[in-house]
Design a protein around this motif. Sequence first.
Motif, PDB file in Angstrom:
ATOM      1  N   GLY A  95       0.784  -1.231   0.000  1.00  0.00           N
ATOM      2  CA  GLY A  95       0.000   0.000   0.000  1.00  0.00           C
ATOM      3  C   GLY A  95       0.813   1.277   0.000  1.00  0.00           C
ATOM      4  O   GLY A  95       0.325   2.321   0.431  1.00  0.00           O
ATOM      5  N   GLN A  96       2.042   1.234  -0.528  1.00  0.00           N
ATOM      6  CA  GLN A  96       2.876   2.425  -0.546  1.00  0.00           C
ATOM      7  C   GLN A  96       2.621   3.320  -1.753  1.00  0.00           C
ATOM      8  O   GLN A  96       2.902   4.515  -1.709  1.00  0.00           O
ATOM      9  CB  GLN A  96       4.350   2.022  -0.516  1.00  0.00           C
ATOM     10  N   SER A  97       2.083   2.739  -2.826  1.00  0.00           N
ATOM     11  CA  SER A  97       1.783   3.534  -4.018  1.00  0.00           C
ATOM     12  C   SER A  97       0.601   2.920  -4.759  1.00  0.00           C
ATOM     13  O   SER A  97       0.267   1.742  -4.574  1.00  0.00           O
ATOM     14  CB  SER A  97       3.010   3.629  -4.937  1.00  0.00           C
ATOM     15  N   TYR A  98       0.001   3.720  -5.635  1.00  0.00           N
ATOM     16  CA  TYR A  98      -1.267   3.341  -6.273  1.00  0.00           C
ATOM     17  C   TYR A  98      -1.406   4.126  -7.573  1.00  0.00           C
ATOM     18  O   TYR A  98      -1.167   5.337  -7.604  1.00  0.00           O
ATOM     19  CB  TYR A  98      -2.404   3.674  -5.318  1.00  0.00           C
ATOM     20  N   ARG A  99      -1.747   3.438  -8.646  1.00  0.00           N
ATOM     21  CA  ARG A  99      -2.046   4.085  -9.921  1.00  0.00           C
ATOM     22  C   ARG A  99      -3.501   3.805 -10.273  1.00  0.00           C
ATOM     23  O   ARG A  99      -3.991   2.695 -10.062  1.00  0.00           O
ATOM     24  CB  ARG A  99      -1.133   3.564 -11.031  1.00  0.00           C
ATOM     25  N   PHE A 100      -4.176   4.799 -10.854  1.00  0.00           N
ATOM     26  CA  PHE A 100      -5.591   4.606 -11.166  1.00  0.00           C
ATOM     27  C   PHE A 100      -5.980   5.353 -12.432  1.00  0.00           C
ATOM     28  O   PHE A 100      -5.423   6.405 -12.758  1.00  0.00           O
ATOM     29  CB  PHE A 100      -6.473   5.081  -9.995  1.00  0.00           C
ATOM     30  N   HIS A 101      -6.932   4.769 -13.155  1.00  0.00           N
ATOM     31  CA  HIS A 101      -7.567   5.422 -14.299  1.00  0.00           C
ATOM     32  C   HIS A 101      -9.029   5.006 -14.292  1.00  0.00           C
ATOM     33  O   HIS A 101      -9.339   3.811 -14.343  1.00  0.00           O
ATOM     34  CB  HIS A 101      -6.907   5.032 -15.624  1.00  0.00           C
ATOM     35  N   VAL A 102      -9.929   5.972 -14.223  1.00  0.00           N
ATOM     36  CA  VAL A 102     -11.365   5.716 -14.112  1.00  0.00           C
ATOM     37  C   VAL A 102     -12.080   6.492 -15.211  1.00  0.00           C
ATOM     38  O   VAL A 102     -11.806   7.674 -15.426  1.00  0.00           O
ATOM     39  CB  VAL A 102     -11.912   6.172 -12.735  1.00  0.00           C
ATOM     40  N   THR A 103     -12.989   5.835 -15.928  1.00  0.00           N
ATOM     41  CA  THR A 103     -13.827   6.519 -16.912  1.00  0.00           C
ATOM     42  C   THR A 103     -15.289   6.227 -16.613  1.00  0.00           C
ATOM     43  O   THR A 103     -15.644   5.133 -16.172  1.00  0.00           O
ATOM     44  CB  THR A 103     -13.516   6.073 -18.354  1.00  0.00           C
ATOM     45  N   ASN A 104     -16.132   7.208 -16.845  1.00  0.00           N
ATOM     46  CA  ASN A 104     -17.565   7.100 -16.573  1.00  0.00           C
ATOM     47  C   ASN A 104     -18.304   7.765 -17.728  1.00  0.00           C
ATOM     48  O   ASN A 104     -18.143   8.970 -17.960  1.00  0.00           O
ATOM     49  CB  ASN A 104     -17.899   7.782 -15.248  1.00  0.00           C
ATOM     50  N   THR A 105     -19.094   6.978 -18.456  1.00  0.00           N
ATOM     51  CA  THR A 105     -19.794   7.489 -19.629  1.00  0.00           C
ATOM     52  C   THR A 105     -21.293   7.262 -19.475  1.00  0.00           C
ATOM     53  O   THR A 105     -21.728   6.175 -19.083  1.00  0.00           O
ATOM     54  CB  THR A 105     -19.310   6.778 -20.908  1.00  0.00           C
ATOM     55  N   LEU A 106     -22.086   8.284 -19.767  1.00  0.00           N
ATOM     56  CA  LEU A 106     -23.545   8.174 -19.760  1.00  0.00           C
ATOM     57  C   LEU A 106     -24.074   8.401 -21.167  1.00  0.00           C
ATOM     58  O   LEU A 106     -23.744   9.399 -21.818  1.00  0.00           O
ATOM     59  CB  LEU A 106     -24.165   9.200 -18.803  1.00  0.00           C
ATOM     60  N   ASN A 107     -24.865   7.446 -21.652  1.00  0.00           N
ATOM     61  CA  ASN A 107     -25.496   7.541 -22.967  1.00  0.00           C
ATOM     62  C   ASN A 107     -24.499   7.822 -24.085  1.00  0.00           C
ATOM     63  O   ASN A 107     -24.809   8.542 -25.046  1.00  0.00           O
ATOM     64  CB  ASN A 107     -26.591   8.610 -22.951  1.00  0.00           C
ATOM     65  N   GLY A 108     -23.290   7.280 -23.959  1.00  0.00           N
ATOM     66  CA  GLY A 108     -22.301   7.400 -25.013  1.00  0.00           C
ATOM     67  C   GLY A 108     -21.655   8.755 -25.143  1.00  0.00           C
ATOM     68  O   GLY A 108     -20.869   8.991 -26.068  1.00  0.00           O
ATOM     69  N   ASP A 109     -21.971   9.690 -24.239  1.00  0.00           N
ATOM     70  CA  ASP A 109     -21.366  11.019 -24.313  1.00  0.00           C
ATOM     71  C   ASP A 109     -19.898  10.952 -23.909  1.00  0.00           C
ATOM     72  O   ASP A 109     -19.407   9.929 -23.446  1.00  0.00           O
ATOM     73  CB  ASP A 109     -22.110  11.992 -23.392  1.00  0.00           C
ATOM     74  N   SER A 110     -19.202  12.060 -24.060  1.00  0.00           N
ATOM     75  CA  SER A 110     -17.788  12.112 -23.710  1.00  0.00           C
ATOM     76  C   SER A 110     -17.576  11.643 -22.280  1.00  0.00           C
ATOM     77  O   SER A 110     -18.287  12.049 -21.356  1.00  0.00           O
ATOM     78  CB  SER A 110     -17.267  13.549 -23.865  1.00  0.00           C
ATOM     79  N   ALA A 111     -16.603  10.784 -22.097  1.00  0.00           N
ATOM     80  CA  ALA A 111     -16.374  10.166 -20.796  1.00  0.00           C
ATOM     81  C   ALA A 111     -15.786  11.153 -19.807  1.00  0.00           C
ATOM     82  O   ALA A 111     -14.929  11.978 -20.154  1.00  0.00           O
ATOM     83  CB  ALA A 111     -15.445   8.968 -20.952  1.00  0.00           C
ATOM     84  N   GLU A 112     -16.254  11.068 -18.562  1.00  0.00           N
ATOM     85  CA  GLU A 112     -15.580  11.739 -17.463  1.00  0.00           C
ATOM     86  C   GLU A 112     -14.428  10.845 -17.018  1.00  0.00           C
ATOM     87  O   GLU A 112     -14.593   9.634 -16.885  1.00  0.00           O
ATOM     88  CB  GLU A 112     -16.548  11.973 -16.303  1.00  0.00           C
ATOM     89  N   GLU A 113     -13.265  11.428 -16.795  1.00  0.00           N
ATOM     90  CA  GLU A 113     -12.094  10.628 -16.475  1.00  0.00           C
ATOM     91  C   GLU A 113     -11.407  11.121 -15.210  1.00  0.00           C
ATOM     92  O   GLU A 113     -11.397  12.313 -14.915  1.00  0.00           O
ATOM     93  CB  GLU A 113     -11.080  10.665 -17.622  1.00  0.00           C
ATOM     94  N   ALA A 114     -10.826  10.176 -14.487  1.00  0.00           N
ATOM     95  CA  ALA A 114      -9.938  10.477 -13.358  1.00  0.00           C
ATOM     96  C   ALA A 114      -8.684   9.638 -13.561  1.00  0.00           C
ATOM     97  O   ALA A 114      -8.761   8.442 -13.857  1.00  0.00           O
ATOM     98  CB  ALA A 114     -10.602  10.137 -12.025  1.00  0.00           C
ATOM     99  N   ASP A 115      -7.522  10.274 -13.425  1.00  0.00           N
ATOM    100  CA  ASP A 115      -6.262   9.586 -13.692  1.00  0.00           C
ATOM    101  C   ASP A 115      -5.182  10.167 -12.793  1.00  0.00           C
ATOM    102  O   ASP A 115      -5.111  11.383 -12.597  1.00  0.00           O
ATOM    103  CB  ASP A 115      -5.877   9.764 -15.161  1.00  0.00           C
ATOM    104  N   GLY A 116      -4.359   9.283 -12.224  1.00  0.00           N
ATOM    105  CA  GLY A 116      -3.286   9.804 -11.387  1.00  0.00           C
ATOM    106  C   GLY A 116      -2.577   8.715 -10.616  1.00  0.00           C
ATOM    107  O   GLY A 116      -2.788   7.516 -10.842  1.00  0.00           O
TER     108      GLY A 116
END
Length: 269
Positions: A95-116
């Motif tokens: 648990g010393q480090s963590y990488r993440f990428h999250v995408t969330n799309t509604l009805n095929g619209d441009s995805a909301e993203e979180a990355d870091g």
Amino acid sequence: MPSVRIAAAAILLAASSLPALAIQLSPHRATYAVSLDTSKPATRINAAEGRIVYEMRGNPCAGYSVQLRQDTILATEGGRVNSAVSTATWEEGEGQSYRFHVTNTLNGDSAEEADGVAERKEDGLVVTATKPERQTVGLGRKVLLPTQHVMRLIDSAEKGEAVLEASVFDGSPDARKVYDTLAVIGRGTRDATGLEAAATAGDLAGRARYPVTISYYERGGSSETPDYTIRFDMFDNGVSRDLKLDYGEFALNGTLISYEALPMEACSK
């Protein structure tokens, strides 16, 4: 209406100075059929269908990688809502480090993203995000990462502890939000009566499992009502079944329809 999402922490060490827990998580791929939970009155939701695919690989030496995809179609009073949530994460074995990428799309619209990335430093967990905006945020010393939370849940369950409180960060939905969680853990059982076939096959056969309910509260919020609640059966190797995702206005069921144990690499830890 809240976005349809699942905490990767669920299907789940309070500080880096704590000793590692001797728990073996099983690499696996699990698929769940999503449906509307008709036991809970739903607001403006008439039906739901979809699928969750969860894949975890790794060990304490290589770290743990998780791929999760949830596709949900909601039949609402205003029409159909199609939600697609995808997460890809890697967590260092202690648990010393963590990488993440999250995408969330509604009805095929441009995805909301979180990355870091998140790293434990002397003053606590520090997140450096590139999306949705470039920012660096300090989250404090006692915030758990998702796999740490899973291990702590299993450890508490095996010790017969009925309650676990923990602050958890998984990167969603905006690369900076921390949830204060309250988990209620029931007594373990090995009784296979009523289990779906996928939950009795392979290395799940005869395993102990525990009913768990986790309520998620946004840190700093004033509401006594959780943002959402997840209920599930947790096996002692980290696999989950019988999901219930309660978003307040409606709830979804996740039924385990397939399970595959993946190869486990050797690790000296």
